[in-house]
Design an enzyme around this catalytic site. Structure first.
Site, PDB file in Angstrom:
ATOM      1  N   TYR A 130       0.841  -1.204   0.000  1.00 44.75           N
ATOM      2  CA  TYR A 130       0.000   0.000   0.000  1.00 44.75           C
ATOM      3  C   TYR A 130       0.871   1.247   0.000  1.00 44.75           C
ATOM      4  CZ  TYR A 130      -3.824   3.171   0.866  1.00 44.75           C
ATOM      5  OH  TYR A 130      -4.737   4.187   0.734  1.00 44.75           O
TER       6      TYR A 130
ATOM      7  N   ASP B 269       1.747  20.371 -20.456  1.00 46.29           N
ATOM      8  CA  ASP B 269       1.063  19.102 -20.695  1.00 46.29           C
ATOM      9  C   ASP B 269       2.057  18.252 -21.481  1.00 46.29           C
ATOM     10  OD1 ASP B 269      -0.413  16.968 -21.696  1.00 46.29           O
ATOM     11  OD2 ASP B 269      -2.248  18.148 -21.882  1.00 46.29           O
TER      12      ASP B 269
ATOM     13  N   ARG C 282     -13.195  15.202 -33.983  1.00 48.32           N
ATOM     14  CA  ARG C 282     -12.542  16.300 -33.277  1.00 48.32           C
ATOM     15  C   ARG C 282     -13.020  17.589 -33.937  1.00 48.32           C
ATOM     16  NH1 ARG C 282     -12.223  14.818 -28.688  1.00 48.32           N
ATOM     17  NH2 ARG C 282     -10.397  13.888 -27.749  1.00 48.32           N
TER      18      ARG C 282
ATOM     19  N   PHE D 166     -18.859  14.423 -26.380  1.00 44.81           N
ATOM     20  CA  PHE D 166     -18.437  13.576 -27.495  1.00 44.81           C
ATOM     21  C   PHE D 166     -18.317  12.106 -27.112  1.00 44.81           C
ATOM     22  CE2 PHE D 166     -14.031  13.083 -26.101  1.00 44.81           C
ATOM     23  CZ  PHE D 166     -13.881  14.189 -25.267  1.00 44.81           C
TER      24      PHE D 166
ATOM     25  N   LYS E 257      -0.119   7.708 -23.431  1.00 47.05           N
ATOM     26  CA  LYS E 257       0.290   8.102 -24.787  1.00 47.05           C
ATOM     27  C   LYS E 257       1.772   7.761 -24.957  1.00 47.05           C
ATOM     28  CE  LYS E 257      -3.848  10.073 -24.456  1.00 47.05           C
ATOM     29  NZ  LYS E 257      -4.045  11.343 -23.850  1.00 47.05           N
TER      30      LYS E 257
ATOM     31  N   PHE F  76      -7.349  21.455 -24.680  1.00 47.67           N
ATOM     32  CA  PHE F  76      -7.617  20.030 -24.779  1.00 47.67           C
ATOM     33  C   PHE F  76      -8.840  19.750 -23.903  1.00 47.67           C
ATOM     34  CE2 PHE F  76      -7.354  15.563 -23.651  1.00 47.67           C
ATOM     35  CZ  PHE F  76      -7.371  15.036 -24.918  1.00 47.67           C
ATOM     36  N   THR F  77      -9.648  18.784 -24.336  1.00 51.24           N
ATOM     37  CA  THR F  77     -10.963  18.563 -23.711  1.00 51.24           C
ATOM     38  C   THR F  77     -10.901  18.450 -22.179  1.00 51.24           C
ATOM     39  OG1 THR F  77     -10.676  16.224 -24.206  1.00 51.24           O
ATOM     40  CG2 THR F  77     -12.009  17.517 -25.753  1.00 51.24           C
TER      41      THR F  77
HETATM   42  C1  PLP Z   1      -5.144  12.178 -23.181  1.00 55.83           C
HETATM   43  C2  PLP Z   1      -4.738  13.541 -22.872  1.00 55.83           C
HETATM   44  C3  PLP Z   1      -4.963  14.097 -21.601  1.00 55.83           C
HETATM   45  C4  PLP Z   1      -5.752  13.388 -20.511  1.00 55.83           C
HETATM   46  O1  PLP Z   1      -5.156  12.202 -20.131  1.00 55.83           O
HETATM   47  P1  PLP Z   1      -5.986  10.876 -19.758  1.00 55.83           P
HETATM   48  O2  PLP Z   1      -4.928   9.880 -19.446  1.00 55.83           O
HETATM   49  O3  PLP Z   1      -6.839  10.507 -20.929  1.00 55.83           O
HETATM   50  O4  PLP Z   1      -6.821  11.187 -18.560  1.00 55.83           O
HETATM   51  C5  PLP Z   1      -4.487  15.379 -21.375  1.00 55.83           C
HETATM   52  N1  PLP Z   1      -3.864  16.079 -22.317  1.00 55.83           N
HETATM   53  C6  PLP Z   1      -3.636  15.582 -23.549  1.00 55.83           C
HETATM   54  C7  PLP Z   1      -2.930  16.394 -24.568  1.00 55.83           C
HETATM   55  C8  PLP Z   1      -4.085  14.301 -23.874  1.00 55.83           C
HETATM   56  O5  PLP Z   1      -3.895  13.825 -25.100  1.00 55.83           O
END
Ligand code: PLP
Length: 470
Positions: free
Chosen positions: A85, A228, A395, A462, A271, A137-138
């Site tokens: 933990y 980011d 998108r 979306f 990613k 970004f969303t």
């Molecule tokens: C995917 C993504 C996020 C959010 O990350 P998650 O792992 O999906 O929660 C933030 N910024 C960018 C540019 C992304 O592509």
């Protein structure tokens, strides 16, 4: 820096050099469906590719998020998961990998990127403050807005033009940023929200010159600069390819230098980092880190696991190291460029220059007869699935959502359908099939009639919206 880059850099890559630096050890069979089966599946999914079952998909280009193929070393690392933990050995491996390759002092693990976005937004935004960024970004913007922030797009204008060949369309326009600061005062700016290879602009990179200039600007005005870092490795490749003085530098060196100009970063490890789940928040400021380490316990889990299993943290630590190898990045982006070259040869409209993780088809030019209210990019995603079982993602206006004040649709300039290439998953033959399917849909473009919304969720619509053909 060259004013313009060629649409693709296939020649520069050298046709022989980008072949995958790995071979296949395990395979996963795919479903080959009939058109009738796909028609039924799509209708059941409300014409939203997010609502299809994965089993109903042949080639899945919905996203590059969490869809990576892990290496044998990563799978071996999973067995070394220390599922304590508190104080898991794998946390310290992850922390060391982030410190070594991204260069930040402190690391907080989170279950995925939006977990880290939530923490930084809550900690660094006071209600009413502005958060300037290089296109939204969303999930990033949603967390900024939930924390009371007002997002302001300060990306350069070329980013909104799918035909501009400007090499660094992800750059912040410092004039726009300066105007915002002049209007509201530096203390009303929460931080600058900078993203590598800007997803919503078509995977377009930020130059080293731009982040350096931003650093000086932020120092001058005592504003924080957060990154980011989700696709920052891929951004580093573009700097190596296009920016003066970086051709001889490794991806790892470029990544480290870029991050050094920022005060911290959030990351979706799903990613660049070649894993299926995970994320982190990294900060240089010890006080802010103390607060983040405290807050993570409330939402994600203890600060040494943040919602992740020990084995997941181990896979990320190994994945980070694999992700910064030049041969890996070259073959990853080389595959995206290969698809771009095929579509270019077929005269299909898409965003130039080709981005790092995806081809973004330009639905406005695909379907000039459809108004944006008829959801052209959503329509294109549906048509592509019907034709071939290939899954892509909207998108455009659906992703842009509604203005929180007026409740009206936001009408983004870019109306795109994204063909996102998972890392180390598909072969060149799959890319050939994708190009043929896109061509077939393009040839039949005049028959498309568009869609209408039949169900709309309140947040990030979306993902779960449903449609019917017009
Ligand atoms: C995917 C993504 C996020 C959010 O990350 P998650 O792992 O999906 O929660 C933030 N910024 C960018 C540019 C992304 O592509």
């Amino acid at each position: 820096m060259p004013e313009h880059v060629p649409v693709t850099t296939g020649q520069q890559l050298g046709r022989r050099s980008w072949a995958e630096p790995w071979k296949i050890k395990m395979v996963e069979p795919l479903w080959m469906s009939t058109r009738e089966e796909r028609e039924r599946a799509l209708a059941e999914a409300g014409y939203n590719t997010f609502l299809l079952r994965s089993e109903e998909v042949y080639i899945d280009l919905l996203t590059d998020s969490g869809t990576n193929a892990m290496s044998d070393r990563q799978w071996a690392g999973m067995i070394l998961g220390d599922e304590a933990y508190a104080g898991s050995r794998n946390f310290y491996r992850l922390e060391a990998a982030v410190q070594r390759y991204y260069g930040y002092a402190h690391v907080v693990p989170t279950h995925q990127g939006r977990g880290a976005e939530h923490l930084i937004s809550q900690l660094a935004i006071k209600p009413g403050q502005f958060v300037p960024g290089n296109m939204y970004f969303t999930t990033t913007r949603l967390h900024q807005e939930r924390a009371g922030g007002v997002f302001v797009d300060v990306i350069r204008d070329e980013a909104h033009d799918p035909e501009s060949l400007y090499p660094f369309k992800g750059d912040v326009d410092l004039g726009k940023l300066e105007a915002l600061v002049a209007e509201h005062g530096a203390e009303q700016i929460a931080y600058v929200s900078l993203a590598g290879t800007v997803n919503m602009a078509g995977g377009q990179p930020v130059s080293m010159a731009n982040v350096k200039a931003l650093r000086s600007f932020c120092d001058e005005h005592a504003i924080r600069l957060f990154l980011d870092a989700t696709r920052m490795v891929e951004n580093a490749w573009f700097i190596q390819e296009r920016e003066d003085g970086y051709a001889g530098r490794s991806i790892a060196e470029i990544l480290l230098e870029f991050c050094s100009y920022t005060d911290g970063a959030w990351m979706s490890a799903k990613k660049d980092s070649l894993v299926n789940i995970g994320g982190w928040l990294a900060l240089n400021d010890s006080d802010l880190f103390e607060e983040a380490r405290n807050l993570v316990v409330v939402f994600e889990g203890l600060h040494t696991y943040g919602g992740l299993a020990g084995r997941d943290m181990e896979a990320i630590a190994i994945g980070i190291e694999e992700s910064v190898q030049d041969a890996h990045v070259r073959s990853r982006i080389g595959q995206v460029y290969y698809l771009g070259e095929l579509l270019e040869a077929a005269d299909v409209p898409f965003v130039r220059p080709v981005g790092g993780h995806a081809i973004f088809l330009d639905a406005r030019r695909f379907y000039p007869h459809l108004s944006q209210d008829a959801f052209p990019a959503q329509t294109l995603a549906a048509e592509l699935y019907l034709d071939s079982g290939i899954r892509s993602m909207e998108r455009g206006i659906v992703s842009a959502g509604r203005d929180p004040k007026t409740g009206d649709h936001r009408y983004p300039k870019l109306e795109l359908t994204r063909l996102t290439i998972p890392r180390r998953v598909y072969t060149q033959a799959h890319m050939d099939v994708v190009a043929e399917a896109v061509q077939a849909v393009y040839a039949a473009r005049e028959n498309a009639r568009g869609l209408k919304l039949t169900y709309e969720p309140r947040l990030l619509r979306f993902f779960q919206a449903r449609f019917e053909p017009l």
